[in-house]
Design a protein around this motif. Structure first.
Motif, mmCIF file in Angstrom:
data_model
loop_
_atom_site.group_PDB
_atom_site.id
_atom_site.type_symbol
_atom_site.label_atom_id
_atom_site.label_comp_id
_atom_site.label_asym_id
_atom_site.label_seq_id
_atom_site.Cartn_x
_atom_site.Cartn_y
_atom_site.Cartn_z
ATOM 1 N N ALA A 94 0.900 -1.169 0.000
ATOM 2 C CA ALA A 94 0.000 0.000 0.000
ATOM 3 C C ALA A 94 0.931 1.208 0.000
ATOM 4 C CB ALA A 94 -0.916 0.007 1.227
ATOM 5 N N HIS A 95 0.394 2.416 -0.020
ATOM 6 C CA HIS A 95 1.286 3.573 0.121
ATOM 7 C C HIS A 95 0.766 4.494 1.217
ATOM 8 C CE1 HIS A 95 -1.277 6.392 -2.261
ATOM 9 N NE2 HIS A 95 -1.550 5.326 -2.980
ATOM 10 N N HIS A 96 1.699 5.124 1.934
ATOM 11 C CA HIS A 96 1.279 5.945 3.073
ATOM 12 C C HIS A 96 1.255 7.428 2.755
ATOM 13 C CE1 HIS A 96 5.311 7.388 4.551
ATOM 14 N NE2 HIS A 96 5.751 6.270 4.008
ATOM 15 N N CYS A 127 -9.456 6.948 1.118
ATOM 16 C CA CYS A 127 -9.478 5.757 0.254
ATOM 17 C C CYS A 127 -8.122 5.516 -0.413
ATOM 18 C CB CYS A 127 -10.581 5.871 -0.787
ATOM 19 S SG CYS A 127 -10.250 7.078 -2.077
ATOM 20 N N ASP A 128 -7.335 6.573 -0.559
ATOM 21 C CA ASP A 128 -6.089 6.459 -1.337
ATOM 22 C C ASP A 128 -4.934 6.993 -0.511
ATOM 23 O OD1 ASP A 128 -4.242 6.168 -3.361
ATOM 24 O OD2 ASP A 128 -4.883 7.930 -4.471
ATOM 25 N N ASP A 129 -4.295 6.237 0.356
ATOM 26 C CA ASP A 129 -4.481 4.814 0.421
ATOM 27 C C ASP A 129 -4.501 4.367 1.884
ATOM 28 O OD1 ASP A 129 -4.692 2.220 -0.505
ATOM 29 O OD2 ASP A 129 -2.562 1.962 -0.815
ATOM 30 N N ALA A 130 -5.047 5.275 2.777
ATOM 31 C CA ALA A 130 -5.171 4.871 4.182
ATOM 32 C C ALA A 130 -6.026 3.618 4.287
ATOM 33 C CB ALA A 130 -5.784 6.004 5.005
ATOM 34 N N GLU A 158 6.088 7.421 -1.586
ATOM 35 C CA GLU A 158 6.098 8.447 -2.646
ATOM 36 C C GLU A 158 5.306 8.016 -3.871
ATOM 37 O OE1 GLU A 158 9.934 9.149 -4.467
ATOM 38 O OE2 GLU A 158 10.437 7.026 -4.432
ATOM 39 N N GLU A 159 4.246 7.237 -3.645
ATOM 40 C CA GLU A 159 3.448 6.773 -4.783
ATOM 41 C C GLU A 159 2.830 7.956 -5.515
ATOM 42 O OE1 GLU A 159 0.400 5.277 -7.355
ATOM 43 O OE2 GLU A 159 0.009 6.587 -5.658
ATOM 44 N N GLU A 160 2.387 8.949 -4.763
ATOM 45 C CA GLU A 160 1.725 10.100 -5.388
ATOM 46 C C GLU A 160 2.720 11.023 -6.084
ATOM 47 O OE1 GLU A 160 -1.229 9.728 -5.667
ATOM 48 O OE2 GLU A 160 -2.164 8.896 -3.875
ATOM 49 N N MET A 161 4.001 10.734 -5.945
ATOM 50 C CA MET A 161 5.035 11.548 -6.589
ATOM 51 C C MET A 161 5.705 10.777 -7.721
ATOM 52 S SD MET A 161 5.116 14.516 -5.160
ATOM 53 C CE MET A 161 6.769 15.204 -5.380
ATOM 54 N N ALA A 185 -3.115 -3.187 -2.485
ATOM 55 C CA ALA A 185 -4.408 -2.641 -2.045
ATOM 56 C C ALA A 185 -4.427 -1.137 -2.325
ATOM 57 C CB ALA A 185 -4.630 -2.934 -0.558
ATOM 58 N N ASP A 186 -4.501 -0.792 -3.588
ATOM 59 C CA ASP A 186 -4.455 0.627 -3.972
ATOM 60 C C ASP A 186 -5.398 0.891 -5.139
ATOM 61 O OD1 ASP A 186 -3.665 3.283 -4.025
ATOM 62 O OD2 ASP A 186 -1.912 2.904 -5.284
ATOM 63 N N SER A 187 -6.433 0.070 -5.263
ATOM 64 C CA SER A 187 -7.404 0.293 -6.338
ATOM 65 C C SER A 187 -8.786 0.210 -5.696
ATOM 66 C CB SER A 187 -7.179 -0.743 -7.445
ATOM 67 O OG SER A 187 -7.986 -0.469 -8.554
HETATM 68 ZN ZN LIG Z 1 -3.024 5.245 -4.470
#
Ligand SMILES: [Zn+2]
Length: 455
Positions: A94-96, A127-130, A158-161, A185-187
């Motif tokens: 997942a990403h934090h 939801c994205d992505d807590a 850094e998924e959003e970057m 778990a990111d969709s």
């Molecule tokens: Zn995400």
């Protein structure tokens, strides 16, 4: 030990305040990677996640990745929990980090205060992505000492970057992440009460097409007639990309059907409303709407260097450039698609105009293996948790790290899940997660880990 859905559900219900609490805490943490991926706020965010994972038995820690120049970059969370060396190993991803909030006034609630309204919990990152972190935490918590698989964890910072450190980081920790199944778990789901696996992502290939007809601009009154302007010639070239049905006419591009079969097509009226399609426009192409959006290629002119209408004058433009973004079918190598596109433009130069194609970037798509045991276990788990058959869904766009992950671990079965649904507003104001949907997602992942443990 095989646990029933009811047993798991009872455990998740008992622990629900703690599981939902993870989402609430995460919203308050403001882990906005755009404000500095190596910042103190991101370290605190990673420490929080590591701490929560330790609570459920994972030997987790926050570590700082290095970028390609060796400088300290994103704070990542890694961890492992071995229960049996002979059991399968599952990597939980997942990403934090979360998207920024450019304007709090666009929100109906305070973006960094978890706010419950009906079945939805609002807040940036809900939801994205807590939600994805809560699913992994909740599933491990529910299974407790009944866990039958070895766990590895990677919670990215850094998924959003754009995940710049992702590949070097994974490669540096290759053995630590090596696993049989990877759960991303990111969709999300078809709807809060209709579960889904995300089955495919399209790849992409982008190129610039330069079209030249003259050495310099000339008067359109004097030369117009035998000489066409570069914009018109480029438009002729662009128009050849699609046939009269609106099917892409570039030879050599693969097209496919929705992976795992199409259980439910997308609703045309919903899609038209969501995109704001004008009433008079007929949607183009053939086949299901889902195949056109997920598994067939599409080409879009995303840039065109023409003279602006304002201040235009009577000149034949000598040359121009347009940029094409090609979405590539999930299974096609994007470099092969790129070659097909380059070939097409060069071979179709109208009236012998000079056409030069400059390939830019190419990114892999991804397709799930619909037949493997892990996929079947995931679908069964979703069905048991939600009480309804899952509906597979693809993605027209890309989640670049998924094909990367698959490339680095070619033998692992990647399963893409998550807590989003069509009204979650990820990346937008008023982001939210369905509380009842999230609870079922936790139950589903616990059931899945349990099934994988007895494989
Ligand atoms: Zn995400």
């Amino acid at each position: 030990m095989i646990l029933t859905a009811d047993q798991i559900r009872a455990r998740v219900d008992a622990d629900w305040p703690q599981i939902l609490g993870v989402v609430e805490d995460r919203i308050a943490l403001r882990p906005i990677s755009a404000h500095g991926i190596n910042g103190e706020h991101m370290r605190k965010s990673a420490e929080y996640v590591a701490n929560k994972l330790r609570e459920v038995g994972v030997d987790a820690k926050a570590v700082q990745a290095r970028d390609k120049d060796g400088n300290p970059s994103a704070w990542e969370v890694i961890g492992s929990l071995e229960v049996n060396p002979n059991a399968p190993t599952v990597l939980l991803y997942a990403h934090h980090d979360v998207q920024p909030v450019p304007d709090e006034k666009e929100w109906d609630t305070a973006p960094f205060e978890a706010t419950l309204k009906g079945d939805r919990l609002y807040g940036r990152g809900a939801c994205d992505d807590a939600g994805g972190i809560a699913i992994h935490y909740g599933a491990l918590r529910a299974l407790g000492d009944q866990l039958g698989v070895n766990i590895k964890v990677f919670i990215e910072g850094e998924e959003e970057m754009g995940s710049a450190s992702f590949i070097p980081f994974i490669e540096a920790h290759h053995d630590e992440f090596d696993s049989d199944v990877i759960i991303v778990a990111d969709s999300g789901n078809w709807a809060p009460d209709v579960p889904s696996l995300t089955t495919s992502l399209r790849g992409n290939a982008t190129c610039d097409v330069h079209v030249k007809v003259l050495g310099h601009p000339v008067h359109s009154g004097q030369y117009g007639g035998p000489v066409l302007d570069a914009n018109t010639l480029a438009s002729m070239l662009i128009a050849k990309m699609y046939d009269e049905k609106g099917e892409l006419a570039i030879p050599g591009l693969m097209e496919g059907e929705p992976i795992g079969g199409l259980q439910r097509d997308l609703d045309e009226a919903d899609m038209r409303a969501a995109a704001g399609v004008v009433d008079s426009f007929t949607l183009v192409g053939t086949g299901s709407l889902a195949s056109r959006l997920w598994t067939k290629p599409s080409a879009t002119v995303i840039g065109f260097d023409a003279h602006p209408v304002k201040d235009s004058f009577n000149v034949i433009s000598p040359e121009t450039t347009f940029r094409v973004s090609l979405r590539v079918a999930p299974q096609q190598d994007p470099h092969v698609a790129m070659d097909a596109m380059v070939d097409f433009f060069e071979k179709n130069a109208p009236f012998g105009a000079e056409v030069h194609v400059e390939p830019l970037e190419a990114g892999m798509g991804w397709a799930m293996n619909p037949d493997c045991e892990a996929t079947q276990d995931a679908l069964t788990s979703l069905k048991e948790a939600f009480g309804i058959d899952p509906v597979n869904k693809g993605e027209g766009g890309s989640i670049p790290f998924i094909p990367e992950l698959q490339k680095i671990f070619p033998d692992a079965q990647v399963l893409v899940t998550g807590p989003e649904d069509p009204i979650s507003n990820a990346h937008s104001p008023n982001e939210s997660v369905s509380v009842s949907g999230l609870r079922k997602d936790v139950v589903a992942e616990a059931l899945l880990l349990d099934k994988l443990g007895r494989a």
